[in-house]
Scaffold this motif. Structure first.
Motif, short mmCIF file in Angstrom:
data_model
loop_
_atom_site.label_atom_id
_atom_site.label_comp_id
_atom_site.label_asym_id
_atom_site.label_seq_id
_atom_site.Cartn_x
_atom_site.Cartn_y
_atom_site.Cartn_z
N MET A 133 46.14 16.88 51.19
CA MET A 133 46.84 16.93 49.90
C MET A 133 45.85 16.66 48.76
O MET A 133 45.90 17.29 47.71
CB MET A 133 47.93 15.87 49.94
CG MET A 133 49.11 16.11 49.06
SD MET A 133 49.76 17.77 49.15
CE MET A 133 51.19 17.58 50.20
N PHE A 218 44.82 16.98 39.85
CA PHE A 218 46.11 16.27 39.81
C PHE A 218 45.80 14.78 39.77
O PHE A 218 44.78 14.34 40.30
CB PHE A 218 46.95 16.56 41.06
CG PHE A 218 47.36 18.00 41.20
CD1 PHE A 218 48.49 18.48 40.54
CD2 PHE A 218 46.63 18.87 41.99
CE1 PHE A 218 48.88 19.81 40.68
CE2 PHE A 218 47.01 20.20 42.13
CZ PHE A 218 48.13 20.67 41.47
N GLU A 222 50.55 11.93 41.08
CA GLU A 222 51.09 13.28 41.36
C GLU A 222 50.85 13.67 42.81
O GLU A 222 51.74 14.18 43.50
CB GLU A 222 50.42 14.33 40.45
CG GLU A 222 50.96 14.34 39.04
CD GLU A 222 50.14 15.23 38.10
OE1 GLU A 222 50.72 15.68 37.11
OE2 GLU A 222 48.93 15.46 38.32
N LEU A 223 49.63 13.40 43.30
CA LEU A 223 49.32 13.77 44.68
C LEU A 223 50.10 12.91 45.68
O LEU A 223 50.56 13.39 46.70
CB LEU A 223 47.82 13.66 44.94
CG LEU A 223 46.97 14.73 44.25
CD1 LEU A 223 45.48 14.44 44.43
CD2 LEU A 223 47.28 16.13 44.80
N GLN A 225 53.05 11.68 45.22
CA GLN A 225 54.43 12.20 45.25
C GLN A 225 54.52 13.48 46.09
O GLN A 225 55.43 13.65 46.88
CB GLN A 225 54.91 12.46 43.81
CG GLN A 225 56.37 12.92 43.75
CD GLN A 225 57.34 11.84 44.21
OE1 GLN A 225 57.36 10.74 43.67
NE2 GLN A 225 58.13 12.14 45.24
N LYS A 226 53.52 14.36 45.93
CA LYS A 226 53.51 15.60 46.72
C LYS A 226 53.46 15.27 48.21
O LYS A 226 54.10 15.91 49.04
CB LYS A 226 52.26 16.44 46.40
CG LYS A 226 52.36 17.33 45.17
CD LYS A 226 50.95 17.90 44.94
CE LYS A 226 50.87 18.83 43.75
NZ LYS A 226 51.22 20.22 44.10
N PHE A 227 52.66 14.26 48.54
CA PHE A 227 52.52 13.87 49.95
C PHE A 227 53.85 13.32 50.49
O PHE A 227 54.29 13.69 51.58
CB PHE A 227 51.41 12.82 50.08
CG PHE A 227 51.30 12.22 51.46
CD1 PHE A 227 50.75 12.95 52.51
CD2 PHE A 227 51.73 10.92 51.71
CE1 PHE A 227 50.66 12.41 53.79
CE2 PHE A 227 51.64 10.37 52.98
CZ PHE A 227 51.09 11.12 54.03
N ASP A 229 56.86 13.92 49.38
CA ASP A 229 57.82 15.03 49.47
C ASP A 229 57.58 15.91 50.70
O ASP A 229 58.52 16.42 51.30
CB ASP A 229 57.77 15.89 48.19
CG ASP A 229 58.34 15.16 46.98
OD1 ASP A 229 59.07 14.16 47.16
OD2 ASP A 229 58.05 15.58 45.84
N ALA A 230 56.32 16.10 51.05
CA ALA A 230 56.01 16.96 52.21
C ALA A 230 56.26 16.22 53.52
O ALA A 230 56.63 16.83 54.53
CB ALA A 230 54.56 17.41 52.14
N HIS A 255 62.74 15.24 44.22
CA HIS A 255 61.68 14.41 44.81
C HIS A 255 62.25 13.25 45.61
O HIS A 255 63.32 12.75 45.30
CB HIS A 255 60.81 13.79 43.70
CG HIS A 255 59.97 14.78 42.97
ND1 HIS A 255 59.03 15.57 43.60
CD2 HIS A 255 59.93 15.11 41.66
CE1 HIS A 255 58.45 16.36 42.70
NE2 HIS A 255 58.98 16.11 41.52
#
Ligand code: ACO
Length: 311
Positions: A133, A218, A222-223, A225-227, A229-230, A255
């Motif tokens: 990520m 990012f 932000e990263l 949160q992406k992690f 969510d995935a 999210h």
């Protein structure tokens, strides 16, 4: 550094041009890249230890072969990254010395112990998942040698992530004890994996300049949160529970909202007081000392070859 050179550099970065080793770059850009790339290299090298611990005890030949290959990949990543860092003008010997003397950091995550085989699954799934990520955007980093190194590294990380997830899946579908082992590993690795992304944005000292220079694309939060969510749906898919009672899905934002990270623990770990910091550094120093004869032999060989050429 004159103003015209600086302005030209900023314009090239803004235009998404790659900065190459012989191009002009501000001293602070060189400094922060040397710091980040070398810390990244150190992380790969120290990161061989937690998993190296399980190579001799892998449960089957197939698992052993995959784990061996993964740990070797990490060594390779460290070597590409030292080479990329060297293009900025600091020698590998100096960078390694910064690690061994405790001056340079490496990722907090590698200071946690690997207690059971399920930790090999959790590391591949979560730690390598977090690494991807963070590293996919680094393939577009403004500094050419780092960006190019990241392309191959990310491909290999993606294999690592899958082998880890597959270990977790197998354990989660196994006996009650195996499932419990997988859950325990998730419980121990979840929060430290979230810390890998670094301090919250407001406390991240390098983010502003690194974002402006397009080293980072990012922010840390932000990263993270992406992690989250995935990864949350992946945990649900294999029937494991995330160790966070505050985890809820925010429908409106799309999210997963997570609970409070223990930043005091993070601070302690990067200050050298994590569960395994001393052990990791002692092992690394010993490996370095044990390898002295190899470095000496390589140097003597290179000198002989150079002498033969000039003769
Ligand atoms: N572990 C140890 N130190 C950390 C961590 C962490 N997880 N996160 C941040 N820090 C350190 C930073 O290095 C910095 O310290 P320094 O000034 O002494 O160098 C300080 O905390 C403040 O953090 P930031 O200002 O947010 O630092 P930065 O902008 O460099 O962002 C990040 C940190 C996101 C880790 C960035 O350096 C990065 O993307 N690095 C490349 C990826 C990487 O190194 N991954 C290693 C683990 S993955 C793997 O090896 C499989």
């Amino acid at each position: 550094e004159d103003a015209a050179q600086l302005a030209r550099f900023e314009a090239r970065v803004a235009d998404e041009e790659r900065i190459e080793p012989n191009d002009f770059m501000p001293a602070a850009y060189r400094r922060t890249l040397t710091r980040q790339i070398s810390q990244h290299a150190h992380s790969e090298i120290i990161g061989m230890q937690p998993e190296g611990n399980w190579i001799t005890r892998a449960p089957s030949l197939r698992r052993k072969a995959a784990l061996l290959a993964k740990v070797q990949d990490e060594c390779g990543h460290g070597l590409y990254l030292y080479a990329a860092a060297e293009t900025l003008g600091t020698s590998r010997e100096e960078l390694v010395e910064q690690l061994l003397s405790g001056k340079a950091k490496y990722s907090s995550i590698f200071n946690y112990p690997t207690l059971t085989w399920a930790d090999m699954g959790a590391i591949g799934w979560l730690v390598d998942g977090a690494a991807i990520m963070n590293q996919i955007p680094l393939c577009r980093c403004s500094y050419g040698p780092y960006a190019r190194a990241m392309i191959r590294v990310c491909k290999e990380e993606s294999f690592h992530q899958r082998q880890g997830y597959e270990i977790m899946l197998t354990l989660a579908r196994g006996t009650a004890e195996q499932k419990e082992m997988a859950q325990d590993a998730l419980n121990r690795w979840w929060w430290p994996s979230l810390m890998m992304f670094g301090p919250p944005d407001a406390a991240s000292s390098h983010s502003d300049s690194s974002m402006r220079w397009k080293i980072k694309r990012f922010s840390n939060d932000e990263l993270r949160q992406k992690f989250v969510d995935a990864t949350v749906p992946q945990a649900h898919f294999i029937g494991l529970t995330l160790p966070d009672p505050d985890l809820t899905f925010d429908e409106a934002a799309g999210h997963w909202r997570y609970g409070t990270i223990d930043w005091e623990e993070f601070k302690q770990v990067i200050a050298g007081n994590g569960p395994c910091n001393r052990d990791r550094m002692a092992t690394r120093r010993k490996a370095h000392e044990d390898g002295a004869w190899v470095r000496e032999a390589a140097r003597a060989f290179a000198e002989k070859r150079a002498a033969a050429k000039t003769a």
